[in-house]
Design an enzyme around this catalytic site. Structure first.
Site, mmCIF file in Angstrom:
data_model
loop_
_atom_site.group_PDB
_atom_site.id
_atom_site.type_symbol
_atom_site.label_atom_id
_atom_site.label_comp_id
_atom_site.label_asym_id
_atom_site.label_seq_id
_atom_site.Cartn_x
_atom_site.Cartn_y
_atom_site.Cartn_z
ATOM 1 N N PRO A 98 13.366 11.311 9.623
ATOM 2 C CG PRO A 98 14.889 10.659 9.293
ATOM 3 C CD PRO A 98 14.370 12.058 10.095
ATOM 4 C CD GLN A 99 13.122 10.837 14.448
ATOM 5 O OE1 GLN A 99 13.263 10.580 13.422
ATOM 6 N NE2 GLN A 99 12.046 11.904 15.177
ATOM 7 C CD1 TRP A 100 5.602 12.204 10.965
ATOM 8 C CD2 TRP A 100 4.700 11.429 12.632
ATOM 9 N NE1 TRP A 100 4.583 12.999 11.231
ATOM 10 C CE2 TRP A 100 3.940 11.748 12.106
ATOM 11 C CE3 TRP A 100 5.412 10.509 13.424
ATOM 12 C CZ2 TRP A 100 2.895 11.726 13.180
ATOM 13 C CZ3 TRP A 100 4.202 9.988 14.534
ATOM 14 C CH2 TRP A 100 2.975 10.722 14.371
ATOM 15 C CG HIS A 159 -2.091 0.817 0.803
ATOM 16 N ND1 HIS A 159 -2.061 2.608 1.517
ATOM 17 C CD2 HIS A 159 -3.566 0.816 0.915
ATOM 18 C CE1 HIS A 159 -3.200 2.258 0.998
ATOM 19 N NE2 HIS A 159 -3.847 1.494 0.758
ATOM 20 C CG PHE A 172 13.300 13.342 5.474
ATOM 21 C CD1 PHE A 172 12.210 12.212 5.308
ATOM 22 C CD2 PHE A 172 14.817 12.369 5.618
ATOM 23 C CE1 PHE A 172 11.964 11.193 5.206
ATOM 24 C CE2 PHE A 172 14.043 11.067 5.637
ATOM 25 C CZ PHE A 172 12.948 10.310 5.941
ATOM 26 N N PRO A 189 7.798 21.984 9.455
ATOM 27 C CG PRO A 189 9.218 20.715 10.512
ATOM 28 C CD PRO A 189 7.653 20.880 11.337
ATOM 29 N N PRO A 190 9.794 22.127 7.100
ATOM 30 C CG PRO A 190 11.037 23.672 5.778
ATOM 31 C CD PRO A 190 9.890 23.965 6.888
#
Length: 466
Positions: A94-96, A7, A92, A89-90
């Site tokens: 990683p854990q989310w 998915h 990244f 914020p723009p």
């Protein structure tokens, strides 16, 4: 974040939609999405996008547009000005990853099972989904998203779809279109799967499709649901329990006050006889109407499905359904009338200390009275729509049920009398003169129609010999 599967996704909390199911508007759901998105971004420091009715940009209305590239593409996507999040914020995380929230109509997640490869299932998905294979090759079904995948644990492929608006493209249309494409490819369809909850109307719409297609005669809601489960093969992968999968049934089961109609007869009678204005004459009129329709329905069923009445089958198939439907609708009006009058009583309790409060109270009371009037008017209209069916029963029905039909006719007539009296007593306190005149004329006409309808049914029955 490590995550695998078929998915599409872009975050740990991928999407959180707000859907107006009951007693809430789409506008209120939009507000909920905005509040949730802002709070999520502030408390967790993660990027959040708005979609659907809550979208602030047209390019972000659809979930696939925001999800494009999925989790793996987020680091570079967040660097682009056109993909600055609506909240947060723009950056990244990683854990989310990122979260999408918004407001939309009820989405049905629906998968059709095929004995084939993932590639062939996806080929069918491309044929049917609205997006198709691109702008120059749109698919056949509006408001439908779709992909093909392989369900390893069941050893089957699926055309996995999202019905974005089941009233535009209903459940059965998706199933039939997949079957049509599968047949062209000589592929077997082996049932289907609903993921999550489904609105009752979506199931009943599918039932009506197969009833009409196969010229079936089915009245009970429970039986219609069973027909859909059978025709779509909804129990092919796991048992389908309507009480756990149809959203209205779940909501109803969770309500503490299930209304007057769920009370035992004795408790209902005692509630009417209590020292309270509601339930009163309006609820009793609705009860009488529902019982009158029920007696008509009973006479129809007692004149159908037996060899001695075989010649009446086509007539009864037309006569019984409107009576059965009205029976259910009129039962619901028992509580509707009580609630309508209660809204007026609540308005009377509003504060009246200041001119502004007094004005709000008057407006609320007037609206409450109009609502209290509209319910019995609707009841009278529903009853008068039944006289043609009762006349057919008086002409052709089982004469052993003659007295039942006579009682039914008088119950329906009495219900309209009750509606008339309830309208007239509430009209006297309404200040809108145009509304008063039009409503008074309408309900007087409806009462005359009921008198004539009942008299004609009784006269027709008297002419028939046992």
């Amino acid at each position: 974040m490590q995550q695998g599967g078929e998915h599409p996704r872009m975050g740990a909390l991928d999407v959180c939609p707000f859907v107006p199911v009951m007693n809430i508007s789409m506008e209120e759901c939009v507000i909920c999405a905005h509040v949730f998105g802002q709070r999520l971004s502030e408390e967790l420091g993660v990027p959040v996008y708005l979609y659907g009715e809550a979208a602030r940009q047209e390019s972000r209305r659809t979930l696939p547009a925001i999800r494009a590239g999925e989790y793996e593409a987020l680091p570079k996507k967040l660097e682009k000005p056109e993909w600055v999040p609506d909240f947060g914020p723009p950056t990244f995380v990683p854990q989310w990853g990122a979260t999408v929230t918004g407001a939309r109509t009820f989405l049905i997640a629906y998968n059709i099972n095929l004995l084939c490869t993932k590639e062939l299932a996806h080929r069918i998905a491309l044929n049917i989904r609205e997006q198709g294979r691109g702008a120059d090759q749109p698919g056949s079904l509006k408001k439908v998203q779709g992909i093909g995948w392989y369900l390893e644990e069941e050893n089957i492929a699926q055309v996995s779809t999202n019905l974005l608006d089941f009233e535009t493209t209903p459940l059965h249309a998706v199933y039939e279109e997949v079957c049509y494409n599968a047949e062209a490819l000589k592929l077997p369809v082996v049932g289907s799967q609903l993921v999550g909850l489904v609105p009752k109307k979506a199931m009943l719409d599918a039932a009506e499709f197969y009833i009409k297609k196969e010229k079936l005669f089915i009245l009970e809601e429970e039986h219609k649901i069973k027909l859909v489960v059978s025709r779509l093969g909804l129990d092919s992968l796991s048992p389908f329990n309507p009480r756990e999968r149809i959203i209205e049934y779940l909501v109803q089961a969770g309500q503490e006050d299930k209304g007057l109609v769920t009370k035992p007869l004795g408790a209902f009678v005692r509630a009417v006889g209590g020292r309270s204005a509601a339930p009163g004459g309006g609820s009793v009129a609705a009860t009488a109407a529902s019982l009158g329709a029920a007696l008509g329905c009973m006479v129809g069923l007692m004149s159908y499905g037996k060899r001695q009445f075989e010649q009446l089958d086509s007539i009864m198939r037309n006569v019984i359904p409107p009576l059965h439907q009205a029976m259910d609708e009129l039962v619901a009006m028992v509580d509707a009338d009580s609630r309508a009058f209660s809204s007026y009583m609540e308005a009377m309790k509003l504060p009246k200390s200041t001119p502004e409060e007094r004005e709000r109270r008057v407006v609320a009371m007037q609206q409450g009275l109009k609502t209290a009037v509209e319910v019995p008017c609707t009841l009278a209209v529903k009853v008068n729509n039944l006289w043609s069916s009762l006349k057919m029963l008086a002409h052709h029905g089982n004469l052993a049920c003659k007295s039942d039909l006579q009682v039914g006719a008088k119950m329906l007539e009495a219900a309209v009398f009750g509606a008339y009296f309830n309208v007239m007593i509430n009209l006297k306190d309404i200040t809108d003169e145009k509304f008063k005149t039009e409503t008074s004329q309408m309900v007087t006409r409806l009462l005359e129609e009921a008198k004539q309808g009942s008299a004609l049914v009784l006269a027709l029955l008297e002419k028939r010999e046992a």
